[in-house]
Write a protein that holds these residues in place. Structure first.
Motif, PDB file in Angstrom:
ATOM      1  N   CYS A 133      46.081  95.279  30.693  1.00 23.83           N
ATOM      2  CA  CYS A 133      44.836  95.612  31.367  1.00 23.83           C
ATOM      3  C   CYS A 133      43.764  95.669  30.283  1.00 23.83           C
ATOM      4  O   CYS A 133      44.051  95.968  29.124  1.00 23.83           O
ATOM      5  CB  CYS A 133      44.927  96.925  32.143  1.00 23.83           C
ATOM      6  SG  CYS A 133      45.425  98.342  31.165  1.00 23.83           S
ATOM      7  N   ALA A 134      42.524  95.354  30.629  1.00 22.06           N
ATOM      8  CA  ALA A 134      41.537  95.149  29.572  1.00 22.06           C
ATOM      9  C   ALA A 134      40.104  95.319  30.055  1.00 22.06           C
ATOM     10  O   ALA A 134      39.815  95.262  31.255  1.00 22.06           O
ATOM     11  CB  ALA A 134      41.711  93.751  28.984  1.00 22.06           C
ATOM     12  N   PHE A 135      39.215  95.506  29.085  1.00 22.71           N
ATOM     13  CA  PHE A 135      37.768  95.473  29.280  1.00 22.71           C
ATOM     14  C   PHE A 135      37.171  94.535  28.241  1.00 22.71           C
ATOM     15  O   PHE A 135      37.666  94.452  27.111  1.00 22.71           O
ATOM     16  CB  PHE A 135      37.147  96.865  29.085  1.00 22.71           C
ATOM     17  CG  PHE A 135      37.606  97.894  30.052  1.00 22.71           C
ATOM     18  CD1 PHE A 135      37.017  98.017  31.298  1.00 22.71           C
ATOM     19  CD2 PHE A 135      38.632  98.767  29.711  1.00 22.71           C
ATOM     20  CE1 PHE A 135      37.435  98.993  32.193  1.00 22.71           C
ATOM     21  CE2 PHE A 135      39.065  99.742  30.597  1.00 22.71           C
ATOM     22  CZ  PHE A 135      38.469  99.857  31.850  1.00 22.71           C
ATOM     23  N   THR A 136      36.097  93.852  28.620  1.00 18.13           N
ATOM     24  CA  THR A 136      35.348  93.052  27.659  1.00 18.13           C
ATOM     25  C   THR A 136      33.865  93.350  27.818  1.00 18.13           C
ATOM     26  O   THR A 136      33.415  93.754  28.883  1.00 18.13           O
ATOM     27  CB  THR A 136      35.571  91.537  27.849  1.00 18.13           C
ATOM     28  OG1 THR A 136      35.135  91.150  29.158  1.00 18.13           O
ATOM     29  CG2 THR A 136      37.034  91.152  27.663  1.00 18.13           C
ATOM     30  N   GLU A 137      33.124  93.149  26.728  1.00 19.20           N
ATOM     31  CA  GLU A 137      31.675  93.290  26.746  1.00 19.20           C
ATOM     32  C   GLU A 137      31.087  92.030  26.134  1.00 19.20           C
ATOM     33  O   GLU A 137      31.499  91.594  25.055  1.00 19.20           O
ATOM     34  CB  GLU A 137      31.250  94.522  25.932  1.00 19.20           C
ATOM     35  CG  GLU A 137      29.755  94.657  25.747  1.00 19.20           C
ATOM     36  CD  GLU A 137      28.991  94.660  27.065  1.00 19.20           C
ATOM     37  OE1 GLU A 137      28.042  93.864  27.191  1.00 19.20           O
ATOM     38  OE2 GLU A 137      29.357  95.448  27.976  1.00 19.20           O
ATOM     39  N   HIS A 138      30.123  91.426  26.840  1.00 24.47           N
ATOM     40  CA  HIS A 138      29.559  90.152  26.400  1.00 24.47           C
ATOM     41  C   HIS A 138      28.234  90.291  25.647  1.00 24.47           C
ATOM     42  O   HIS A 138      27.773  89.314  25.051  1.00 24.47           O
ATOM     43  CB  HIS A 138      29.355  89.229  27.606  1.00 24.47           C
ATOM     44  CG  HIS A 138      30.640  88.721  28.175  1.00 24.47           C
ATOM     45  ND1 HIS A 138      30.760  87.456  28.707  1.00 24.47           N
ATOM     46  CD2 HIS A 138      31.861  89.276  28.298  1.00 24.47           C
ATOM     47  CE1 HIS A 138      31.994  87.271  29.137  1.00 24.47           C
ATOM     48  NE2 HIS A 138      32.681  88.373  28.912  1.00 24.47           N
ATOM     49  N   GLN A 139      27.621  91.448  25.695  1.00 25.81           N
ATOM     50  CA  GLN A 139      26.351  91.694  24.998  1.00 25.81           C
ATOM     51  C   GLN A 139      25.290  90.625  25.317  1.00 25.81           C
ATOM     52  O   GLN A 139      24.573  90.138  24.442  1.00 25.81           O
ATOM     53  CB  GLN A 139      26.584  91.778  23.484  1.00 25.81           C
ATOM     54  CG  GLN A 139      27.496  92.932  23.083  1.00 25.81           C
ATOM     55  CD  GLN A 139      27.489  93.231  21.604  1.00 25.81           C
ATOM     56  OE1 GLN A 139      26.575  92.836  20.885  1.00 25.81           O
ATOM     57  NE2 GLN A 139      28.522  93.924  21.146  1.00 25.81           N
ATOM     58  N   GLY A 140      25.244  90.245  26.594  1.00 27.45           N
ATOM     59  CA  GLY A 140      24.237  89.297  27.044  1.00 27.45           C
ATOM     60  C   GLY A 140      24.572  87.833  26.804  1.00 27.45           C
ATOM     61  O   GLY A 140      23.758  86.955  27.110  1.00 27.45           O
ATOM     62  N   LEU A 141      25.753  87.549  26.283  1.00 22.75           N
ATOM     63  CA  LEU A 141      26.160  86.167  26.006  1.00 22.75           C
ATOM     64  C   LEU A 141      27.132  85.662  27.067  1.00 22.75           C
ATOM     65  O   LEU A 141      27.614  86.427  27.909  1.00 22.75           O
ATOM     66  CB  LEU A 141      26.798  86.070  24.621  1.00 22.75           C
ATOM     67  CG  LEU A 141      25.913  86.481  23.442  1.00 22.75           C
ATOM     68  CD1 LEU A 141      26.691  86.394  22.139  1.00 22.75           C
ATOM     69  CD2 LEU A 141      24.663  85.611  23.361  1.00 22.75           C
TER      70      LEU A 141
END
Length: 348
Positions: free
Chosen positions: A213-221
């Motif tokens: 299970c996971a989370f990601t953050e794209h920082q607007g990309l």
């Protein structure tokens, strides 16, 4: 087979020119006879020092004949097609990491290599360092049952992701080509950075991620810049992995894997090629590069690949472990996107 090994380098970008070609030219039993790249000028620039022929595709090079092996150093999204062509032609094949972007494509390459009875090796550079052998042996024989694994892989790759999406992208960032890190080419922190640690995890333990299970953050990309995952290995051990490409230019990059067992702990610093075994009795064993030895041996994977083709030594970038890392990465991104616990099918 007998020396020299006649090779085609597929992809004439920064990594091939900076690391692969110099290592191959320095190997007494390697001959670079072809360079393939869709940009003729780029292929010619790389082929010049080797006196090699140039082609726009690997299929053209294969059709021309005179090859024993292929080094695939294209952007990640093109790995499968190039490697499949080489394997189907009965050529030993080296593929840069990640092996592919999907589990299905990775397993497909494993099957093609098996059918052709040729070597398939993947360029996880850290696995070719002497300390990695010690880590693998220690985890498998010195610390008892593996209980838990913690992974941290922080890098500065975020600048490359941002440059790839800029309206007027920089031609290079620190000499590298940002377009290789775009979403279309398989960029993002999981595919290009965390894969180093996941590849090491699968290679050291001989195990596979079974659930994640996971989370990601794209920082607007368009691609992931920060990744966090919790996972369970097929053998029962649990683990966590955190990875970010947002490390500042003057901040330390930390790239560690820690293996906790019932009878000991192995701490592996990938960035410094330093491995420490902590025994249950309180004693320690440390393996690290000597004073005049490099911690990161970027030319070693293709040098070792030539030796592998000639029957010298083991495959330090085996396709099975690399495919397991691909499957884990793909599942991490699916889990983050869907917000669900994701099952990971075995690649074995």
């Amino acid at each position: 087979m007998t020396a020299p090994v006649r090779l085609a380098v597929v992809g004439a970008g920064w990594w091939a020119g900076t690391h692969h070609l110099p290592a191959l030219l320095a190997h007494p039993d390697a001959r670079v006879v072809a360079v393939c790249d869709p940009v003729p000028e780029r292929a010619a620039a790389l082929a010049g020092p080797a006196g090699a022929r140039t082609f726009t595709t690997v299929a053209e090079a294969v059709e021309a004949g005179g090859l024993d092996a292929v080094v695939v150093a294209t952007p990640s999204a093109a790995h499968h097609a190039a490697a499949a062509t080489a394997l189907d032609a009965g050529l030993h094949t080296f593929v840069e990491k990640p092996m592919t972007l999907t589990r299905a494509d990775a397993v497909d390459l494993l099957r093609r290599a098996e059918a052709a009875a040729v070597h398939l090796s993947v360029g996880y550079t850290h696995q070719f360092e002497p300390g990695a052998f010690f880590a693998r042996e220690a985890v498998r024989t010195q610390i008892g049952r593996l209980v838990q694994v913690t992974v941290e892989f922080a890098s500065r790759a975020g600048a490359l992701y941002a440059a790839a999406e800029a309206e007027h992208p920089a031609r290079t960032v620190a000499g590298q080509h940002p377009e290789a890190y775009s979403a279309a080419n398989g960029g993002g922190q999981a595919h290009t950075q965390l894969t180093h640690a996941l590849g090491m995890l699968c290679w050291v333990t001989g195990d596979e991620v079974a659930q994640v299970c996971a989370f990601t953050e794209h920082q607007g990309l368009s691609v992931d810049v920060d990744d966090v995952a919790a996972f369970r290995l097929r053998g029962g051990a649990t683990g966590v992995a955190v990875s970010s490409g947002a490390t500042g230019a003057h901040l330390p990059a930390r790239q560690h894997v820690r293996y906790l067992g019932t009878d000991g702990v192995v701490e592996q610093d990938l960035h410094r090629a330093r491995v420490t075994l902590h025994r249950a009795d309180g004693s320690q064993v440390v393996r690290e590069p000597g004073q005049h030895e490099p911690a990161y041996r970027a030319g070693e994977p293709v040098r070792a690949f030539v030796d592998l083709v000639l029957g010298r030594g083991e495959n330090l970038g085996p396709g099975g472990d690399a495919a397991a890392a691909v499957a884990a990465t793909e599942a991490l991104l699916v889990a983050a996107r869907t917000g669900t616990m994701t099952e990971v099918a075995s690649v074995r």
